[in-house]
Each structure stands twice: as C-alpha cells, then as structure tokens.
Scaffold this motif. Structure first.
Motif, mmCIF file in Angstrom:
data_model
loop_
_atom_site.group_PDB
_atom_site.id
_atom_site.type_symbol
_atom_site.label_atom_id
_atom_site.label_comp_id
_atom_site.label_asym_id
_atom_site.label_seq_id
_atom_site.Cartn_x
_atom_site.Cartn_y
_atom_site.Cartn_z
ATOM 1 N N UNK A 227 -27.414 7.352 3.653
ATOM 2 C CA UNK A 227 -27.419 7.769 5.061
ATOM 3 C C UNK A 227 -26.133 7.433 5.796
ATOM 4 N N UNK A 228 -25.159 6.838 5.083
ATOM 5 C CA UNK A 228 -23.906 6.448 5.739
ATOM 6 C C UNK A 228 -22.734 7.315 5.289
ATOM 7 N N UNK A 229 -21.749 7.403 6.159
ATOM 8 C CA UNK A 229 -20.536 8.177 5.862
ATOM 9 C C UNK A 229 -19.317 7.288 6.108
ATOM 10 N N UNK A 230 -18.399 7.314 5.167
ATOM 11 C CA UNK A 230 -17.109 6.654 5.382
ATOM 12 C C UNK A 230 -16.325 7.547 6.343
ATOM 13 N N UNK A 231 -15.962 7.012 7.508
ATOM 14 C CA UNK A 231 -15.343 7.881 8.507
ATOM 15 C C UNK A 231 -13.847 7.646 8.690
ATOM 16 N N UNK A 232 -13.374 6.423 8.479
ATOM 17 C CA UNK A 232 -11.976 6.143 8.796
ATOM 18 C C UNK A 232 -11.449 4.990 7.944
ATOM 19 N N UNK A 233 -10.150 5.011 7.724
ATOM 20 C CA UNK A 233 -9.496 3.931 6.992
ATOM 21 C C UNK A 233 -8.392 3.390 7.896
ATOM 22 N N UNK A 234 -8.326 2.068 8.086
ATOM 23 C CA UNK A 234 -7.283 1.484 8.929
ATOM 24 C C UNK A 234 -6.424 0.546 8.117
ATOM 25 N N UNK A 235 -5.117 0.662 8.327
ATOM 26 C CA UNK A 235 -4.164 -0.165 7.592
ATOM 27 C C UNK A 235 -3.281 -0.882 8.605
ATOM 28 N N UNK A 236 -3.248 -2.216 8.587
ATOM 29 C CA UNK A 236 -2.404 -2.911 9.551
ATOM 30 C C UNK A 236 -0.923 -2.621 9.299
ATOM 31 N N UNK A 237 -0.169 -2.377 10.391
ATOM 32 C CA UNK A 237 1.280 -2.190 10.259
ATOM 33 C C UNK A 237 1.928 -3.527 10.636
ATOM 34 N N UNK A 238 2.502 -4.249 9.659
ATOM 35 C CA UNK A 238 3.059 -5.562 9.959
ATOM 36 C C UNK A 238 4.185 -5.477 10.991
ATOM 37 N N UNK A 239 4.328 -6.544 11.790
ATOM 38 C CA UNK A 239 5.330 -6.530 12.861
ATOM 39 C C UNK A 239 6.740 -6.778 12.315
ATOM 40 N N UNK A 240 6.862 -7.659 11.319
ATOM 41 C CA UNK A 240 8.189 -8.029 10.821
ATOM 42 C C UNK A 240 8.637 -7.156 9.658
#
Ligand SMILES: Cc1cc2nc3c(=O)[nH]c(=O)nc-3n(C[C@H](O)[C@H](O)[C@H](O)COP(=O)(O)OP(=O)(O)OC[C@H]3O[C@@H](n4cnc5c(N)ncnc54)[C@H](O)[C@@H]3O)c2cc1C
Ligand code: FES
Ligand code: FES
Lengths: 289, 168
Positions: A164-177
C-alpha cells in the motif's frame, strides 16, 4: 515471451493510486519504468494480477535543489539525471553510474525509484545512494515517512516499502564544503550487471582532512552494502596512498560475494579492492578540484 | 483484462481493444501491421525492436502497449517522407551500414534520437550511443560512418567520403 494475464490500472493522482493499492492488496504490483518488472513477468518469475502504473501521476518526476539537498522524484528517469547539468556538476557520480547502467534505451525508461525499490543488489543506484547518504520518502494513504537509505534494503528483493506504500522521493544532502564522488563497476560487456561495483563519496575540511566517507558496494553481498570499516579508515585523515590501500583491503575482506558466472568470490574480492582504490582516488581528486 | 487504447504511430491513430499484457512490439507488428520493427532477443538486450516514444528511443519488447496509450510512436516506416528518405537512411545506404538488415531499423531509430540530442557526436559518443543495439554482421565501423554522414547532412555540413576504408 508474453507475461501472464493481469489487469492494468493507470491512476492519474497519488490518492487514486493508494485507493487502488488498498483495494487490490498483495495482488497488485506497482509499475514504474517496467524495465526490471516486465522482463521478470515475461519470464513468469513474477505473475501479479494487477499492475498499478505510476506513469500518469504528475509531480513524481521533478528534480530540484532546495534547502541544502537534491530532491529527485521517484519517477525521474536514469537518462534525465545523466543529462541534467545542475545535478552532474555536483554529483558526477550520476554520469559515472548512468553510463554503466544498461544502455540508452533502458535509461530512457528505467526510473531511479524503480532501481531502488526493486531491492536488487545487482542494481547500481543502491550503492550510489548508500555512498551519498541519501534518504527516501515513502508515502501511504495517510502519511509520509522518511527512511534513511541505511534502513531501506531488507533482503533479497525486499525493501522498507510496505504493502500500500509508494516510494515518492529521494533526497541527497549537498555538502557545504569540499566534496567529491565517483562510481565504477566491472562488467563482462556493455549493459551487463556488475561483477562488482564501488561508489565513493568524500567530504573534506579546509585543511584537507576527510570529515565524511561513504562507500557503497554493488553485487557482492545479498543486499546492497556499505563498507563501514573502509569509511572509518578514511575519516579524520588527510587521505594518502596508505589510507586508500587500507580502506580498499578492508572492503575486499568485508564484502560477501558468491561464485557465479561473473566470477568466483576470490576474483570478485580483488575487483572490489581494485575499484575501491580507484574510486577513492577519483572522488578525492574531484573534491580537491 | 482488455483495454481500449489509442496509439499514434507515424502520425496515424490506431485505436484497438488489447489485452493488458500485449507488448508494444506485438501491437506495432501484428495489430498496426508495421513489420519494419523487428524482434531479435525478446529480452531487452539487442535493440532490434527500438522505436521512438514521444521522440525517445525505447525497446518495444519491454514496454506494454497500454503504457503508451495516448502517446506518439515513430517506427522505421515513419522516417521517410514524400521528399525522400531520412538522412539516417541515406547514411546507412551510402556507407553500406547494413548487411542482413535485421538490426537496421532499430539501429536507425536509436541513431535518430542520438543525433537529435547530439548533432555532432564523436566516434566514441556514437559507439556508446548504440551500445544497446547489437549488429552481428557489419562490425559496426560502417554504422559509425553512416551516423557521421547523417549528422553532417542534418547539420548542412559537407558530406564525408563514402569510400570504403581499407585497413592496410
Ligand atoms: C537489458 C537491461 C539491462 C539492465 N542493466 C542494468 C544495470 O546494469 N544496472 C542497473 O542498475 N539496472 C539495470 N537494469 C535495470 C533497470 O535500470 C531498471 O529500469 C531499474 O532497475 C528498475 O526501474 P524501473 O523504473 O524500470 O522499475 P520497474 O521495473 O517498473 O519496477 C521494479 C520494482 O520496483 C517496484 N517499484 C517501482 N517503482 C516504485 C515506487 N515508486 N514505489 C514502490 N515500488 C516501486 C515495482 O513494483 C517492481 O517491483 C537493466 C535492465 C534491462 C532491461
Ligand atoms: S527484441 Fe527488444 S531488445 Fe531485442
Ligand atoms: S546488418 Fe545484420 S545484424 Fe546488423
């Protein structure tokens, strides 16, 4: 080869999709690009009675850079990442990986969400996501939850996505340095799944000391795996040849490849050692550039 | 388990009641009766079944006909116009880019998108670009020349020589 009979549903909103999934229960399978699922259905390894196609749902195929993270909709095609200059300038690892995932036609259809949701340790994107420290958004009819990629792959073809679930989004942190990332795999021929593959992502502070290392391995364990000892061997150091050799040795010891037509386990450990060395060096070079 | 779908193939609408499991390649060959699109491996490997869906190359043996309901499909039959053959077809003809011809329709459809995205590709880009298409006859060299020829023609540049290259 023709798949077994099934009923096809093409919802035009997420709500409609959730309604269908709850009505149809475990007889339904989600269809994204279909480039893992349809081959399995043609071989009758999978015989779902219903397919719920996400292709017509708007909003699942956007790419954006916001609040320090790269957000990729689950239905974004491999080819769209490969040709997105904003993405590949920060994450050349997507160019590295895309070139090695199947071929241009498959990449026009296969989605990032499907590549992860399939839960196959032979797919390339899981290792890339492990290295980058991604998190995935899983949505059901009532709520959204965020799952760390480290808690996403459960077992052979099994992930944290529940019925009953859907994978909707993928988030990847963009490092500051300063940061750099790279992927490569050994394949028997263009378009083949990996004999072994290695994804590396590094972050450095101003004095060049490694502050984070992510290393993901493809197809050398029942599930996509992180080489945690190798990562620890790099963090806190100015990475030099000795540190690279040590980390590569650890990755080759810690993976669990099986003997198969792509090679025996001893050969695959050597592949992992060699690729880990090369990918740390490449990610480091990109971080310093 | 059947659905009525409308697929526009080479500008012409095809509306049919199909089983959900009908593969696009069978819809094209058996229902629309356009047999220029071939089935080689039937396992997403060889590219003989390549067509364009809304301008993007795809392997029609790995796509369900119902997935392209309402979309535009182009097959090899849609390349030529009343003005003559498409530059990619001319390229294959002039450079002997085919022997048996089995891979050719899929190869050309893939190359149409390749040149659309990258009008002046290097040899390496052409070879990566056709990495999803197998040819068992030509050895690929003349296919690369055919794509270079078509690229020049589409750009309006001087056409490269079609003389065969002999390796000493
Ligand atoms: C010839 C060939 C070669 C290939 N080589 C490679 C390779 O070298 N490396 C590689 O990484 N991949 C390879 N692939 C696989 C390809 O990248 C697939 O497209 C990809 O793994 C799956 O994406 P998809 O969108 O096609 O998913 P689908 O096939 O549609 O779905 C796969 C599975 O995930 C589930 N699913 C999909 N999306 C979601 C979602 N949003 N939420 C919940 N569940 C979902 C489906 O129910 C299904 O179980 C190859 C495929 C082919 C045909
Ligand atoms: S027949 Fe479709 S790829 Fe070979
Ligand atoms: S010309 Fe015969 S397979 Fe390509």
């Amino acid at each position: 080869m023709i798949p077994a009979n099934f009923d096809y549903h093409a919802p035009s909103t997420l709500d409609e999709a959730f309604k269908l999934l709850s009505e149809l229960g475990d007889e339904a399978k989600i269809l994204a690009g279909g480039h893992s699922l349809i081959p399995m259905m043609k071989l009758r390894f999978a015989e779902p009675e219903h397919l719920v196609d996400l292709g017509g749902i708007p909003g699942l195929n956007t790419v954006s850079m916001e609040n320090g993270s790269l957000h990729i909709g689950a239905m974004v095609k491999e080819a769209e990442l490969e040709h997105n200059a904003e993405v590949t300038s920060k994450f050349p690892i997507f160019t590295d990986a895309a070139k090695l995932i199947a071929d241009p036609q498959v990449r026009n259809f296969g989605t990032l969400g499907g590549n992860l949701a399939h839960g196959d340790a032979a797919n390339d994107q899981p290792a890339v996501m492990l290295a980058l420290g991604a998190s995935v958004e899983i949505t059901n009819a009532e709520e959204k939850r965020t799952v760390d990629i480290n808690d996403f792959f459960y077992g052979f073809y099994m992930t944290a996505i529940q019925e009953g679930e859907i994978l909707t989004n993928i988030s990847i942190p963009v490092p500051a340095g300063k940061f750099g990332n790279a992927y490569s795999k050994i394949e028997r021929k263009v378009g083949d799944y990996a004999t072994g593959g290695v994804a590396v992502a590094l972050e450095l502070d101003d004095s060049g000391v490694c502050t984070r290392a992510g290393i993901g391995l493809t197809n050398v364990n029942p599930t996509p795996m992180r080489a945690e000892r190798s990562e620890a061997a790099l963090v806190g150091k100015v990475i030099d040849a000795a540190a690279i050799a040590e980390a590569a040795q650890m990755a080759s010891e810690d993976c669990n490849p099986s003997d198969d037509l792509r090679g025996d386990s001893d050969y695959k450990r050597r592949v992992i050692r060699s690729l880990t060395k090369k990918m740390i060096a490449k990610a480091l070079e990109r971080a310093q550039a | 388990m059947t659905k009525e779908i409308t697929v526009t193939i080479n500008g012409e609408e095809h509306t049919h009641e199909v089983e959900s499991r009908t593969l696009l390649v069978h819809f094209i060959r058996e229902i629309a009766e356009l047999t220029g699109t071939h089935i080689g491996c039937d396992t997403s490997s060889c590219g003989a079944c390549t067509i364009l869906i809304d301008g993007k190359s795809a392997k029609s043996c790995t796509i369900l006909a119902v997935q392209v309901n309402g979309k535009n499909v182009t097959t090899v039959e849609g390349l030529a116009t009343t003005e003559g053959v498409h530059p990619i077809q001319e390229g294959f003809k002039e450079n002997h880019g085919l022997h048996c011809g089995f891979c050719t329709s899929g190869m050309m459809m893939r190359c149409v998108e390749l040149l659309e995205n990258n009008p002046n590709p290097t040899e390496e880009e052409i070879r990566w670009g056709i990495s999803g298409n197998l040819c068992r006859c030509t050895g690929y060299n003349n296919i690369v020349k055919a794509v270079q020829y078509a690229g020049a023609k589409l750009r309006g540049d001087e056409l490269p020589s079609t003389e065969p290259v002999f390796v000493e």
